[in-house]
Scaffold this motif. Sequence first.
Motif, PDB file in Angstrom:
ATOM      1  N   VAL A   1       0.842  -1.198   0.000  1.00  0.00           N
ATOM      2  CA  VAL A   1       0.000   0.000   0.000  1.00  0.00           C
ATOM      3  C   VAL A   1       0.877   1.247   0.000  1.00  0.00           C
ATOM      4  N   GLY A   2       1.834   1.302   0.923  1.00  0.00           N
ATOM      5  CA  GLY A   2       2.734   2.443   1.008  1.00  0.00           C
ATOM      6  C   GLY A   2       3.566   2.619  -0.247  1.00  0.00           C
ATOM      7  N   GLN A   3       3.999   1.503  -0.814  1.00  0.00           N
ATOM      8  CA  GLN A   3       4.787   1.549  -2.047  1.00  0.00           C
ATOM      9  C   GLN A   3       3.958   2.154  -3.179  1.00  0.00           C
ATOM     10  N   LEU A   4       2.706   1.712  -3.293  1.00  0.00           N
ATOM     11  CA  LEU A   4       1.816   2.247  -4.329  1.00  0.00           C
ATOM     12  C   LEU A   4       1.597   3.746  -4.142  1.00  0.00           C
ATOM     13  N   GLN A   5       1.464   4.171  -2.886  1.00  0.00           N
ATOM     14  CA  GLN A   5       1.280   5.594  -2.609  1.00  0.00           C
ATOM     15  C   GLN A   5       2.506   6.393  -3.044  1.00  0.00           C
ATOM     16  N   GLY A   6       3.674   5.871  -2.701  1.00  0.00           N
ATOM     17  CA  GLY A   6       4.915   6.550  -3.074  1.00  0.00           C
ATOM     18  C   GLY A   6       5.085   6.622  -4.576  1.00  0.00           C
ATOM     19  N   GLU A   7       4.810   5.524  -5.255  1.00  0.00           N
ATOM     20  CA  GLU A   7       4.935   5.479  -6.716  1.00  0.00           C
ATOM     21  C   GLU A   7       3.951   6.429  -7.381  1.00  0.00           C
ATOM     22  N   ALA A   8       2.744   6.507  -6.827  1.00  0.00           N
ATOM     23  CA  ALA A   8       1.738   7.425  -7.380  1.00  0.00           C
ATOM     24  C   ALA A   8       2.173   8.874  -7.218  1.00  0.00           C
TER      25      ALA A   8
ATOM     26  N   GLU B   1     -12.102   6.641  -0.318  1.00  0.00           N
ATOM     27  CA  GLU B   1     -13.324   7.274   0.174  1.00  0.00           C
ATOM     28  C   GLU B   1     -13.961   8.088  -0.948  1.00  0.00           C
ATOM     29  N   LEU B   2     -15.268   8.227  -0.919  1.00  0.00           N
ATOM     30  CA  LEU B   2     -15.981   8.951  -1.969  1.00  0.00           C
ATOM     31  C   LEU B   2     -15.433  10.364  -2.135  1.00  0.00           C
ATOM     32  N   ALA B   3     -15.210  11.057  -1.020  1.00  0.00           N
ATOM     33  CA  ALA B   3     -14.687  12.425  -1.084  1.00  0.00           C
ATOM     34  C   ALA B   3     -13.323  12.456  -1.766  1.00  0.00           C
ATOM     35  N   ALA B   4     -12.517  11.413  -1.547  1.00  0.00           N
ATOM     36  CA  ALA B   4     -11.191  11.346  -2.170  1.00  0.00           C
ATOM     37  C   ALA B   4     -11.309  11.115  -3.671  1.00  0.00           C
ATOM     38  N   ILE B   5     -12.210  10.235  -4.069  1.00  0.00           N
ATOM     39  CA  ILE B   5     -12.432   9.988  -5.500  1.00  0.00           C
ATOM     40  C   ILE B   5     -12.889  11.285  -6.173  1.00  0.00           C
ATOM     41  N   GLN B   6     -13.741  12.037  -5.502  1.00  0.00           N
ATOM     42  CA  GLN B   6     -14.195  13.313  -6.058  1.00  0.00           C
ATOM     43  C   GLN B   6     -13.059  14.328  -6.141  1.00  0.00           C
ATOM     44  N   ARG B   7     -12.173  14.314  -5.145  1.00  0.00           N
ATOM     45  CA  ARG B   7     -11.006  15.205  -5.213  1.00  0.00           C
ATOM     46  C   ARG B   7     -10.090  14.806  -6.363  1.00  0.00           C
TER      47      ARG B   7
ATOM     48  N   THR C   1      -5.362   7.639  -4.708  1.00  0.00           N
ATOM     49  CA  THR C   1      -5.694   6.954  -3.463  1.00  0.00           C
ATOM     50  C   THR C   1      -5.322   5.491  -3.660  1.00  0.00           C
ATOM     51  N   VAL C   2      -5.424   4.693  -2.617  1.00  0.00           N
ATOM     52  CA  VAL C   2      -5.224   3.246  -2.742  1.00  0.00           C
ATOM     53  C   VAL C   2      -6.531   2.563  -2.376  1.00  0.00           C
ATOM     54  N   TYR C   3      -6.986   1.755  -3.290  1.00  0.00           N
ATOM     55  CA  TYR C   3      -8.250   1.034  -3.122  1.00  0.00           C
ATOM     56  C   TYR C   3      -7.975  -0.346  -2.541  1.00  0.00           C
TER      57      TYR C   3
ATOM     58  N   SER D   1      -3.781   0.922  -6.815  1.00  0.00           N
ATOM     59  CA  SER D   1      -3.678   2.382  -6.875  1.00  0.00           C
ATOM     60  C   SER D   1      -4.777   2.923  -7.790  1.00  0.00           C
ATOM     61  N   VAL D   2      -5.404   4.025  -7.378  1.00  0.00           N
ATOM     62  CA  VAL D   2      -6.470   4.634  -8.173  1.00  0.00           C
ATOM     63  C   VAL D   2      -6.124   6.085  -8.489  1.00  0.00           C
ATOM     64  N   THR D   3      -6.147   6.413  -9.787  1.00  0.00           N
ATOM     65  CA  THR D   3      -5.994   7.783 -10.259  1.00  0.00           C
ATOM     66  C   THR D   3      -7.176   8.071 -11.184  1.00  0.00           C
ATOM     67  N   GLN D   4      -7.190   9.239 -11.800  1.00  0.00           N
ATOM     68  CA  GLN D   4      -8.267   9.554 -12.753  1.00  0.00           C
ATOM     69  C   GLN D   4      -8.383   8.498 -13.837  1.00  0.00           C
ATOM     70  N   LYS D   5      -7.257   7.903 -14.199  1.00  0.00           N
ATOM     71  CA  LYS D   5      -7.217   6.977 -15.333  1.00  0.00           C
ATOM     72  C   LYS D   5      -8.040   5.705 -15.120  1.00  0.00           C
ATOM     73  N   ASN D   6      -8.131   5.238 -13.880  1.00  0.00           N
ATOM     74  CA  ASN D   6      -8.769   3.928 -13.676  1.00  0.00           C
ATOM     75  C   ASN D   6      -9.920   3.929 -12.671  1.00  0.00           C
ATOM     76  N   ILE D   7     -10.534   5.064 -12.435  1.00  0.00           N
ATOM     77  CA  ILE D   7     -11.695   5.120 -11.526  1.00  0.00           C
ATOM     78  C   ILE D   7     -12.807   4.179 -12.013  1.00  0.00           C
TER      79      ILE D   7
END
Length: 367
Positions: free
Chosen positions: A152-159, A266-272, A281-283, A331-337
Amino acid sequence: MNSKIRGVVIGAAAVSMALAMTACGKAGDDDAKDKGASGDKGGKSIGLLLPDTVTARYEKFDKPYFEDKVKALCSDCTVEYANAGADPNKQAQQVSDMITKGVKVIVVSAQDSAAIKSSVEEAKSKGVKVIAYDRLAQGPVSAYVSFDNEKVGQLQGEALLEGLGDKADPKSKIVMINGDDADPNAAQFKKGAHSALDGKVDIAYEQTGLWKDTVAAEKMSAAITQLGKKKIAGVYSANDGMAGGIANVLKGEGLGDIPLTGQDAELAAIQRIVAGTQYATVYKAFKPQAEAAAEVAVKLLNGEDIKSLASSEVTSGSGDKVPAQLLTPVSVTQKNIKDTVVKDGLYTVEEICSGEFAKACEKAGLK
């Protein structure tokens, strides 16, 4: 023996027998009631103890998914639920209450992994199995169900590096807001993030946000004061709750476009993420995790082997070797929501794109 004496003897014997039968019947009734209260019901009862209500996932997703899966696997099982409200002392009392009720298996996400050790030991002494959920509790727990937290932490760092793009440079200053040190997961997230970030950026300010948006916001403000807002290239936040507080500070300082991480989808994070004020974020799919914990709990309740479910092994802070089931985060970004949280039914596009986020969604191609 004359008839008068014989009648008295027979009468006394009859009364004595009646009293004995009544006493036996009463004792039997009491035993049956006791067995029903703490034996049959307790034997089919599983406890679920979650750490707080601030993190949206626990009440909204983990609890109902867990309860539904237990019911599907064991129609006559019941789930006793309690939330610690971020209070480790309250959670310790909740464990004791569960034991008193006769619960035979307790699934607990520890508010404080070290503090709960004595509660886990108490449970074991009473023949109660404890499953550590999401967070690895100390003490003689029977199983652990979570995600690969270093991953999880690795994915966050890479993102974060991906979000920085060509600004990912050893001289680029990063603010790092970690989770609560009382949570063993926080150390694992931190370790994983450092494995991705160290040597590639300058982690110029690093503090704990205690999993609280208000504390994280305070630390972000302090970092801006210390480093200067023009010097900050990006922010690592260990979860979405803290990222919300951080995002507000960044927006107020005119830094809303620098990359910011999170975790929990979280929904608020996806919206951000859609709006561009949080990069990633990490799903950690809550349903598979909750259902896995339910499967392990029911097997332990029935005295069955759990090796097929918990095929890994981890070592807790108390040195205990614990059978574990570790799921894979994404990992979740705009690309893969669409391909993650929407595809899994966590949120609908309509939920994400409501109100002020409608235009941002259209721009991001989410509609």
